[in-house]
Each structure stands twice: as structure tokens, then as C-alpha cells.
Design a protein around this motif. Structure first.
Motif, PDB file in Angstrom:
ATOM      1  N   PHE A  41       0.850  -1.188   0.000  1.00  0.00           N
ATOM      2  CA  PHE A  41       0.000   0.000   0.000  1.00  0.00           C
ATOM      3  C   PHE A  41       0.887   1.240   0.000  1.00  0.00           C
ATOM      4  O   PHE A  41       1.752   1.374   0.856  1.00  0.00           O
ATOM      5  CB  PHE A  41      -0.854   0.058   1.272  1.00  0.00           C
ATOM      6  N   GLN A  42       0.656   2.132  -0.941  1.00  0.00           N
ATOM      7  CA  GLN A  42       1.333   3.431  -0.912  1.00  0.00           C
ATOM      8  C   GLN A  42       0.273   4.464  -0.573  1.00  0.00           C
ATOM      9  O   GLN A  42      -0.726   4.575  -1.274  1.00  0.00           O
ATOM     10  CB  GLN A  42       1.991   3.740  -2.248  1.00  0.00           C
ATOM     11  N   ILE A  43       0.507   5.192   0.502  1.00  0.00           N
ATOM     12  CA  ILE A  43      -0.490   6.147   0.994  1.00  0.00           C
ATOM     13  C   ILE A  43       0.106   7.551   0.938  1.00  0.00           C
ATOM     14  O   ILE A  43       1.108   7.826   1.596  1.00  0.00           O
ATOM     15  CB  ILE A  43      -0.893   5.797   2.437  1.00  0.00           C
ATOM     16  N   THR A  44      -0.511   8.410   0.142  1.00  0.00           N
ATOM     17  CA  THR A  44      -0.082   9.803   0.057  1.00  0.00           C
ATOM     18  C   THR A  44      -1.133  10.644   0.754  1.00  0.00           C
ATOM     19  O   THR A  44      -2.314  10.599   0.403  1.00  0.00           O
ATOM     20  CB  THR A  44       0.101  10.244  -1.411  1.00  0.00           C
ATOM     21  N   THR A  54       4.292  10.753   1.931  1.00  0.00           N
ATOM     22  CA  THR A  54       3.954   9.416   1.438  1.00  0.00           C
ATOM     23  C   THR A  54       4.560   8.352   2.341  1.00  0.00           C
ATOM     24  O   THR A  54       5.706   8.466   2.755  1.00  0.00           O
ATOM     25  CB  THR A  54       4.472   9.242  -0.004  1.00  0.00           C
ATOM     26  N   VAL A  56       4.601   3.846   2.949  1.00  0.00           N
ATOM     27  CA  VAL A  56       4.365   2.555   2.309  1.00  0.00           C
ATOM     28  C   VAL A  56       4.182   1.508   3.394  1.00  0.00           C
ATOM     29  O   VAL A  56       4.984   1.421   4.327  1.00  0.00           O
ATOM     30  CB  VAL A  56       5.543   2.165   1.387  1.00  0.00           C
ATOM     31  N   PRO A  69       7.885   7.115  -1.297  1.00  0.00           N
ATOM     32  CA  PRO A  69       7.230   6.263  -2.300  1.00  0.00           C
ATOM     33  C   PRO A  69       8.031   5.001  -2.614  1.00  0.00           C
ATOM     34  O   PRO A  69       9.223   4.932  -2.352  1.00  0.00           O
ATOM     35  CB  PRO A  69       7.131   7.168  -3.523  1.00  0.00           C
ATOM     36  N   THR A  70       7.341   4.022  -3.150  1.00  0.00           N
ATOM     37  CA  THR A  70       7.957   2.777  -3.595  1.00  0.00           C
ATOM     38  C   THR A  70       7.768   2.667  -5.101  1.00  0.00           C
ATOM     39  O   THR A  70       6.880   3.311  -5.672  1.00  0.00           O
ATOM     40  CB  THR A  70       7.352   1.561  -2.865  1.00  0.00           C
ATOM     41  N   PRO A  73       3.944  -0.165  -6.008  1.00  0.00           N
ATOM     42  CA  PRO A  73       2.859  -0.443  -5.063  1.00  0.00           C
ATOM     43  C   PRO A  73       1.739  -1.214  -5.778  1.00  0.00           C
ATOM     44  O   PRO A  73       1.550  -1.068  -6.989  1.00  0.00           O
ATOM     45  CB  PRO A  73       2.379   0.948  -4.652  1.00  0.00           C
ATOM     46  N   THR A  76      -2.335   2.456  -4.668  1.00  0.00           N
ATOM     47  CA  THR A  76      -1.937   3.793  -4.244  1.00  0.00           C
ATOM     48  C   THR A  76      -3.183   4.523  -3.782  1.00  0.00           C
ATOM     49  O   THR A  76      -4.198   4.519  -4.481  1.00  0.00           O
ATOM     50  CB  THR A  76      -1.297   4.571  -5.426  1.00  0.00           C
ATOM     51  N   ASN A  78      -4.714   8.197  -2.132  1.00  0.00           N
ATOM     52  CA  ASN A  78      -4.513   9.621  -1.858  1.00  0.00           C
ATOM     53  C   ASN A  78      -5.684  10.109  -1.019  1.00  0.00           C
ATOM     54  O   ASN A  78      -6.842   9.888  -1.397  1.00  0.00           O
ATOM     55  CB  ASN A  78      -4.451  10.422  -3.169  1.00  0.00           C
ATOM     56  N   LYS A 106      -5.775   4.096  -6.752  1.00  0.00           N
ATOM     57  CA  LYS A 106      -5.280   3.638  -8.056  1.00  0.00           C
ATOM     58  C   LYS A 106      -4.708   2.250  -7.847  1.00  0.00           C
ATOM     59  O   LYS A 106      -4.071   1.979  -6.830  1.00  0.00           O
ATOM     60  CB  LYS A 106      -4.158   4.546  -8.558  1.00  0.00           C
TER      61      LYS A 106
END
Length: 126
Positions: A41-44, A54, A56, A69-70, A73, A76, A78, A106
Motif C-alpha cells: 500500500f502506498q499512501i499519500t 507518502t 508505504v 514512495p515505492t 505499489p 496507491t 490519496n 489507483k
């Protein structure tokens, strides 16, 4: 876990706590969680001042939380700092946040639904 903290973000406190839970988790339990979730999971997050950060959550390989960031992911997300806190506290349903546009996703949307369980599970261990 100070490398996860980001000044001005309430989200960083929650994710720092989650990282601590992963660190203390027995290896067998961590492997079980990774097998069950199987995703990165990438969370911004955008705070009230408009600043973005961001994080991860890797529950595919390592079972850890990191900042920045990675490259790959699986999902993603936001959202605002307040929205994340409401989701983490269970005051806001992820599906409702997504439908109202408070949460943008996303990638693997179905995987995004598993984050709720991860946050609740970590909260139960505190």
C-alpha cells in the motif's frame, strides 16, 4: 520509528504505531498477516497546510511501514490527513470515503479494502 514520523501529520503517529506493532509481532504472525494481505500500500496524505507526505505499508514481502514512495505499489491511495485518521479510528467507512471522493485509489481497489482490517488488527494489539 522516528524515521516514519512527519511533522504536521497526524497520520504519521498512526503509521508509527502500526510499524511498532509489526516490529513486535512474532515472525509466524507476521508471515500470516503477509499471506492474508499480500499487498503493498502506498499512501499519500495531504495535511491541512497542503503539504504532502507518502508512506508505504509492505504486507507482501517484509511486513513493515516505511516513509517515501515505492517503485511498485499494488495500490496507491490519496487522501487528507483528517480522512486517514477517521478511517484509522473506524469513524469513517473506506467505501464511503471512496464513493464521496475523500479517498482516491489507483491500482488494486479490492486490496485497498484490506487496509481497514490491517489498521483494526493493529489497534486491537495496542
Amino acid at each position: 520509528m522516528s524515521d516514519i514520523k512527519e511533522e504536521g501529520f497526524k497520520t504519521s503517529d498512526v503509521l508509527s504505531t502500526l510499524a511498532g506493532v509489526f516490529d513486535k509481532m512474532p515472525e509466524s504472525e507476521k508471515k500470516n498477516q503477509i499471506k492474508k494481505t499480500n499487498g503493498i500500500f502506498q499512501i499519500t496524505v495531504k495535511n491541512a497546510q497542503g503539504k504532502e507526505a507518502t508512506w508505504v505499508i509492505d504486507l507482501k514481502n517484509e511486513g513493515k511501514v516505511s516513509k517515501g514512495p515505492t517503485k511498485k505499489p499494488d495500490v496507491t491511495m490519496n487522501l487528507s490527513d483528517d480522512t486517514f485518521i477517521q478511517l484509522a479510528d473506524g469513524k469513517l467507512n473506506g467505501q464511503k470515503a471512496f464513493m464521496t471522493g475523500a479517498l482516491k485509489v489507483k491500482g488494486n481497489v479490492m486490496l485497498a479494502t484490506k487496509l481497514d482490517g490491517v489498521l483494526k488488527g493493529a489497534k486491537a494489539k495496542l
